[in-house]
Design an enzyme around this catalytic site. Structure first.
Site, PDB file in Angstrom:
ATOM      1  CE1 TYR A 136      -3.660   2.559   0.635  1.00  0.00           C
ATOM      2  CE2 TYR A 136      -2.396   3.259   2.541  1.00  0.00           C
ATOM      3  CZ  TYR A 136      -3.433   3.462   1.652  1.00  0.00           C
ATOM      4  OH  TYR A 136      -4.247   4.565   1.793  1.00  0.00           O
ATOM      5  CG  ASP A 185       5.791   3.723   0.894  1.00  0.00           C
ATOM      6  OD1 ASP A 185       6.076   4.453   1.863  1.00  0.00           O
ATOM      7  OD2 ASP A 185       4.625   3.502   0.521  1.00  0.00           O
ATOM      8  CE  LYS A 207       0.999   5.048   8.335  1.00  0.00           C
ATOM      9  NZ  LYS A 207       0.997   4.186   7.190  1.00  0.00           N
TER      10      LYS A 207
HETATM   11  C1  PLP Z   1       0.377   4.643   5.782  1.00  0.00           C
HETATM   12  C2  PLP Z   1       1.139   4.389   4.542  1.00  0.00           C
HETATM   13  C3  PLP Z   1       1.022   5.238   3.416  1.00  0.00           C
HETATM   14  C4  PLP Z   1       0.022   6.354   3.362  1.00  0.00           C
HETATM   15  O1  PLP Z   1       0.297   7.346   4.302  1.00  0.00           O
HETATM   16  P1  PLP Z   1      -0.880   8.382   4.689  1.00  0.00           P
HETATM   17  O2  PLP Z   1      -0.206   9.330   5.634  1.00  0.00           O
HETATM   18  O3  PLP Z   1      -1.964   7.558   5.321  1.00  0.00           O
HETATM   19  O4  PLP Z   1      -1.328   9.034   3.444  1.00  0.00           O
HETATM   20  C5  PLP Z   1       1.848   5.011   2.349  1.00  0.00           C
HETATM   21  N1  PLP Z   1       2.743   4.010   2.348  1.00  0.00           N
HETATM   22  C6  PLP Z   1       2.885   3.179   3.394  1.00  0.00           C
HETATM   23  C7  PLP Z   1       3.907   2.096   3.354  1.00  0.00           C
HETATM   24  C8  PLP Z   1       2.067   3.326   4.520  1.00  0.00           C
HETATM   25  O5  PLP Z   1       2.183   2.473   5.534  1.00  0.00           O
END
Ligand code: PLP
Length: 422
Positions: A141, A236, A264
């Site tokens: 994701y 990511d 995060k």
């Molecule tokens: C949470 C997450 C996202 C999206 O981040 P948001 O701040 O919710 O837009 C993208 N990539 C990874 C790996 C994530 O865990």
């Protein structure tokens, strides 16, 4: 108002009663608790029920709730005003600190969420390479950007089908889906489209299909394939950054990404994100280059302050990561023991303080297909039981649970006692 009164009324004013779907406990027979406050490893709902929090706002709260250093530095920053939309010293401080303490990050651009970080990194990769296609992995994701919302369709060489209504086919026609930990699925795509592939984006430790760590050989070959095809490799690290190690998942591999995304933890609980990487790529961003990306709130001083306080504290306390590893290992052992006494088949994947308990009869879980073998009814029973016992877990088999630096012997023991009563 109590939990259920608030949640009922919320559904009148917000779709599903929430501002992000997973919070609504869809697929479960219970409503979510409505959270009022948090402190350390604990959160409290509107019924004044206390929970040990193993979600941590979906990752950011590595220092635990209401960390005194983060809160006090933010209080100080509030006195100077909230937003200027102009350069500030705080942006420099955080950017410089990140570039100096992370690897393969020469420059960063601040944004407001993980989604913004990944979609902007992909745009940058496209602008830099002059190519359109990207490869992502099924089960990974990268936020709610249209181009990433591709279902894990079996047709590896097809453009996939949108995983959401409202995503035009055209938006994902340049998104190619490969299988995690399966290098031949990536090779097949490069063989067909090599010249057109701007970037490969991957969660090096996946967390959004449950925790699955990429295998070393797979990552090495992925880097080699990107090099051979002059495509960029994007890590990511929105979830894994500052989580599995201060320097993130990339410090667990012998592979350098060209671009990295964060969010995060780097915002310490505030809406925040960043993407960074090689200078020659980053300098292609507007205003120094032709690739446009902007944000009224990007680099907001209050958010920067939370980020600076959080990252400095984490960086200067390496024992936090040692402790989290220790308690993560302890929790893993406890769960294994208790479930084996109960004869419940499971696999636990853990990377430091992020882990997933998969209710599967498989011997291991390495791909999205493995994840799909899980017994969801059993997960739902486990989740509902643990919640009633005051153990707050992610409400989905496909998510990671998190420890904070405030989780210790007492919290692990409470978890174990609750699990024994399952
Ligand atoms: C949470 C997450 C996202 C999206 O981040 P948001 O701040 O919710 O837009 C993208 N990539 C990874 C790996 C994530 O865990």
């Amino acid at each position: 108002m109590n939990n259920s009164e608030i949640f009922q009324l919320s559904q009148k004013y917000m779709p599903g009663g929430v501002n992000s779907p997973v919070r609504a406990f869809k697929g479960l027979e219970i409503d979510p608790p409505v959270i009022k406050r948090g402190e350390g490893a604990y959160i409290y709902d509107e019924n004044d029920k206390k929970y040990i929090d193993f979600v941590g706002a979906w990752g950011p709260m590595l220092l635990g709730h209401k960390d005194e250093d983060v809160i006090s530095s933010m209080k100080e920053a509030l006195d100077n005003g909230l937003a200027f939309g102009a350069p500030t010293y705080l942006e420099l401080e955080l950017a410089k600190f990140m570039c100096e303490t992370l690897e393969n990050v020469d420059m960063v651009r601040m944004v407001n969420s993980g989604t913004e970080a990944t979609m902007s990194a992909v745009k940058l990769a496209r602008g830099y390479t002059g190519r359109d296609k990207i490869i992502k992995f099924s089960g990974c994701y990268h936020g709610h950007f249209d181009g990433f919302l591709v279902s894990a369709g079996s047709g590896v060489l097809t453009g996939g089908i949108p995983g959401s209504a409202g995503v035009p086919k055209g938006s994902i026609s340049n998104t190619l889906v490969a299988e995690y930990n399966n290098i031949s699925s990536v090779k097949a795509i490069f063989n067909a489209f090599g010249e057109d592939i701007a970037a490969v984006i991957i969660e090096p430790v996946a967390g959004n299909m449950g925790v699955i760590k990429a295998e070393d050989a797979f990552m090495n070959e992925l880097r080699a394939l990107c090099d051979a095809n002059r495509s960029l490799l994007i890590f990511d690290e929105v979830m894994s950054g500052f989580r599995v190690a201060y320097k993130g998942a990339q410090s667990l591999f012998d592979v350098k990404p060209d671009l990295v995304t964060y969010a995060k933890i780097m915002g310490g609980g505030m809406p925040c994100g960043a993407y960074g990487g090689r200078r020659d790529i980053m300098e292609k961003l507007s205003p120094s280059g032709p690739i446009y990306q902007a944000g009224t709130m990007s680099g907001n001083p209050i958010v920067m302050t939370a980020g600076i306080a959080t990252l400095k504290k984490l960086h200067s306390n390496p024992m936090y990561y040692e402790n989290i590893e220790k308690y993560g290992a302890m929790l893993e052992r406890e769960i294994k023991d208790i479930l084996s006494q109960k004869g419940i088949a499971n696999v636990i994947n853990r990377c430091g303080g992020m882990m997933t308990l998969f209710f599967t009869k498989n011997e291991n879980v390495k791909t999205y297909d493995d994840v799909k073998t899980c017994d969801i009814d059993l997960f739902n029973k486990y989740f509902t039981h643990m919640l009633s016992e005051g153990i707050y877990l992610p409400p989905s088999q496909y998510e990671a649970m998190f420890l904070s630096v405030k989780h210790g012997d007492k919290e692990i023991q409470s978890f174990s006692e609750a699990l024994r009563r399952l």
